[in-house]
Design a protein around this motif. Structure first.
Motif, PDB file in Angstrom:
ATOM      1  N   VAL A   1     -24.059   9.333  22.355  1.00 60.88           N
ATOM      2  CA  VAL A   1     -23.829   7.927  22.011  1.00 60.88           C
ATOM      3  C   VAL A   1     -23.575   7.784  20.513  1.00 60.88           C
ATOM      4  N   VAL A   2     -24.409   8.418  19.710  1.00 65.79           N
ATOM      5  CA  VAL A   2     -24.330   8.249  18.255  1.00 65.79           C
ATOM      6  C   VAL A   2     -23.063   8.874  17.672  1.00 65.79           C
ATOM      7  N   ALA A   3     -22.760  10.104  18.056  1.00 65.14           N
ATOM      8  CA  ALA A   3     -21.636  10.821  17.445  1.00 65.14           C
ATOM      9  C   ALA A   3     -20.291  10.123  17.619  1.00 65.14           C
ATOM     10  N   PRO A   4     -19.932   9.693  18.825  1.00 69.32           N
ATOM     11  CA  PRO A   4     -18.617   9.052  18.948  1.00 69.32           C
ATOM     12  C   PRO A   4     -18.520   7.746  18.155  1.00 69.32           C
ATOM     13  N   LEU A   5     -19.598   6.993  18.142  1.00 71.20           N
ATOM     14  CA  LEU A   5     -19.562   5.727  17.420  1.00 71.20           C
ATOM     15  C   LEU A   5     -19.486   5.940  15.914  1.00 71.20           C
ATOM     16  N   THR A   6     -20.302   6.853  15.395  1.00 68.05           N
ATOM     17  CA  THR A   6     -20.281   7.084  13.945  1.00 68.05           C
ATOM     18  C   THR A   6     -18.994   7.768  13.503  1.00 68.05           C
ATOM     19  N   ASN A   7     -18.399   8.549  14.388  1.00 65.79           N
ATOM     20  CA  ASN A   7     -17.150   9.205  14.015  1.00 65.79           C
ATOM     21  C   ASN A   7     -15.939   8.286  14.095  1.00 65.79           C
ATOM     22  N   SER A   8     -16.185   7.050  14.470  1.00 71.03           N
ATOM     23  CA  SER A   8     -15.142   6.038  14.365  1.00 71.03           C
ATOM     24  C   SER A   8     -14.937   5.643  12.902  1.00 71.03           C
ATOM     25  N   ASN A   9     -15.686   6.279  12.026  1.00 67.05           N
ATOM     26  CA  ASN A   9     -15.556   6.023  10.585  1.00 67.05           C
ATOM     27  C   ASN A   9     -14.148   6.307  10.088  1.00 67.05           C
ATOM     28  N   ALA A  10     -13.380   7.059  10.833  1.00 71.89           N
ATOM     29  CA  ALA A  10     -11.998   7.337  10.435  1.00 71.89           C
ATOM     30  C   ALA A  10     -11.205   6.048  10.292  1.00 71.89           C
ATOM     31  N   ILE A  11     -11.488   5.094  11.151  1.00 69.08           N
ATOM     32  CA  ILE A  11     -10.795   3.801  11.069  1.00 69.08           C
ATOM     33  C   ILE A  11     -11.114   3.115   9.739  1.00 69.08           C
ATOM     34  N   VAL A  12     -12.374   3.109   9.377  1.00 66.97           N
ATOM     35  CA  VAL A  12     -12.797   2.482   8.117  1.00 66.97           C
ATOM     36  C   VAL A  12     -12.145   3.203   6.942  1.00 66.97           C
ATOM     37  N   ALA A  13     -12.150   4.526   6.976  1.00 68.51           N
ATOM     38  CA  ALA A  13     -11.573   5.301   5.879  1.00 68.51           C
ATOM     39  C   ALA A  13     -10.074   5.057   5.738  1.00 68.51           C
ATOM     40  N   VAL A  14      -9.359   5.027   6.849  1.00 66.98           N
ATOM     41  CA  VAL A  14      -7.909   4.799   6.791  1.00 66.98           C
ATOM     42  C   VAL A  14      -7.619   3.404   6.240  1.00 66.98           C
ATOM     43  N   MET A  15      -8.331   2.415   6.722  1.00 70.27           N
ATOM     44  CA  MET A  15      -8.089   1.037   6.270  1.00 70.27           C
ATOM     45  C   MET A  15      -8.443   0.862   4.793  1.00 70.27           C
ATOM     46  N   LEU A  16      -9.582   1.383   4.385  1.00 71.05           N
ATOM     47  CA  LEU A  16      -9.957   1.268   2.969  1.00 71.05           C
ATOM     48  C   LEU A  16      -9.029   2.080   2.071  1.00 71.05           C
ATOM     49  N   GLY A  17      -8.644   3.274   2.525  1.00 70.91           N
ATOM     50  CA  GLY A  17      -7.696   4.085   1.763  1.00 70.91           C
ATOM     51  C   GLY A  17      -6.371   3.375   1.603  1.00 70.91           C
ATOM     52  N   ALA A  18      -5.956   2.688   2.664  1.00 69.63           N
ATOM     53  CA  ALA A  18      -4.703   1.931   2.608  1.00 69.63           C
ATOM     54  C   ALA A  18      -4.788   0.814   1.572  1.00 69.63           C
ATOM     55  N   LEU A  19      -5.923   0.132   1.547  1.00 69.71           N
ATOM     56  CA  LEU A  19      -6.082  -0.987   0.610  1.00 69.71           C
ATOM     57  C   LEU A  19      -6.389  -0.535  -0.820  1.00 69.71           C
ATOM     58  N   VAL A  20      -7.392   0.321  -0.973  1.00 68.64           N
ATOM     59  CA  VAL A  20      -7.866   0.714  -2.301  1.00 68.64           C
ATOM     60  C   VAL A  20      -6.866   1.593  -3.039  1.00 68.64           C
ATOM     61  N   PHE A  21      -6.264   2.543  -2.338  1.00 69.46           N
ATOM     62  CA  PHE A  21      -5.361   3.497  -2.987  1.00 69.46           C
ATOM     63  C   PHE A  21      -3.887   3.212  -2.732  1.00 69.46           C
ATOM     64  N   GLY A  22      -3.608   2.121  -2.066  1.00 68.83           N
ATOM     65  CA  GLY A  22      -2.220   1.768  -1.799  1.00 68.83           C
ATOM     66  C   GLY A  22      -1.533   2.695  -0.821  1.00 68.83           C
ATOM     67  N   GLU A  23      -2.304   3.385   0.003  1.00 66.49           N
ATOM     68  CA  GLU A  23      -1.716   4.324   0.955  1.00 66.49           C
ATOM     69  C   GLU A  23      -0.981   3.610   2.084  1.00 66.49           C
TER      70      GLU A  23
ATOM     71  N   ARG B   1       1.538   1.975   1.874  1.00 69.46           N
ATOM     72  CA  ARG B   1       2.978   2.136   1.650  1.00 69.46           C
ATOM     73  C   ARG B   1       3.562   3.302   2.438  1.00 69.46           C
ATOM     74  N   SER B   2       2.736   4.310   2.676  1.00 70.44           N
ATOM     75  CA  SER B   2       3.242   5.498   3.381  1.00 70.44           C
ATOM     76  C   SER B   2       2.762   5.577   4.827  1.00 70.44           C
ATOM     77  N   LEU B   3       2.056   4.549   5.283  1.00 73.18           N
ATOM     78  CA  LEU B   3       1.560   4.553   6.661  1.00 73.18           C
ATOM     79  C   LEU B   3       2.562   3.898   7.602  1.00 73.18           C
ATOM     80  N   HIS B   4       2.691   4.455   8.765  1.00 72.96           N
ATOM     81  CA  HIS B   4       3.496   3.856   9.831  1.00 72.96           C
ATOM     82  C   HIS B   4       2.524   2.996  10.642  1.00 72.96           C
ATOM     83  N   MET B   5       2.496   1.685  10.355  1.00 76.13           N
ATOM     84  CA  MET B   5       1.467   0.798  10.888  1.00 76.13           C
ATOM     85  C   MET B   5       1.389   0.757  12.416  1.00 76.13           C
TER      86      MET B   5
END
Length: 145
Positions: free
Chosen positions: A96-118, A120-124
């Motif tokens: 239960v814990v591992a799949p939910l916590t490993n959804s952190n990829a979504i948070v990282a991608v979204m924050l990386g897109a906003l904070v670092f301007g990534e 621009r290179s993402l295919h939304m």
């Protein structure tokens, strides 16, 4: 992207973090109190980091970089403490814990897109599809008991 980058930047960390989650569950299950668990893990991280830094002469470090590292350590500690609480107090299984916590990829991608301007290179459309698949997969696996 080169194979070495995929291995070192993605596959090895994924394997290690997955194993780490199982070892966390084992540690908490074997009676390690959460603060002692954190102190033990933190001590090993500090020893390895200091040993590595001593071989490179602490080159390239800035106060700003160290500040971000401290912030990351703080956020990581909160996350690991919550996971340990889930394992120890709430008696949640790794499945239960591992799949939910490993959804952190979504948070990282979204924050990386906003904070670092990534963004621009993402295919939304692919990001949206991947986000839906991650959410669906995490939900399916966490409910499969």
């Amino acid at each position: 992207m080169k194979v070495a980058g995929i291995l070192i930047g993605g596959i090895v960390p994924a394997l290690c973090l997955g194993l780490g989650t199982v070892l966390m569950r084992a540690s908490i299950g074997a009676g390690a109190a959460i603060p002692v668990y954190l102190a033990s893990v933190g001590t090993v991280i500090a020893m390895i980091g200091l040993a590595w830094a001593s071989t490179t002469g602490f080159a390239g470090s800035t106060a700003t970089g160290i500040g971000f590292a401290i912030a990351m350590g703080t956020v990581w500690t909160v996350a690991i403490s919550c996971m340990a609480y889930g394992f120890g107090t709430l008696k949640l299984p790794v499945s239960v814990v591992a799949p939910l916590t490993n959804s952190n990829a979504i948070v990282a991608v979204m924050l990386g897109a906003l904070v670092f301007g990534e963004w621009r290179s993402l295919h939304m459309p692919q990001v949206a599809i991947g986000t839906l698949l991650i959410c669906a997969g995490a939900t399916c696996v966490s409910l499969a008991k």
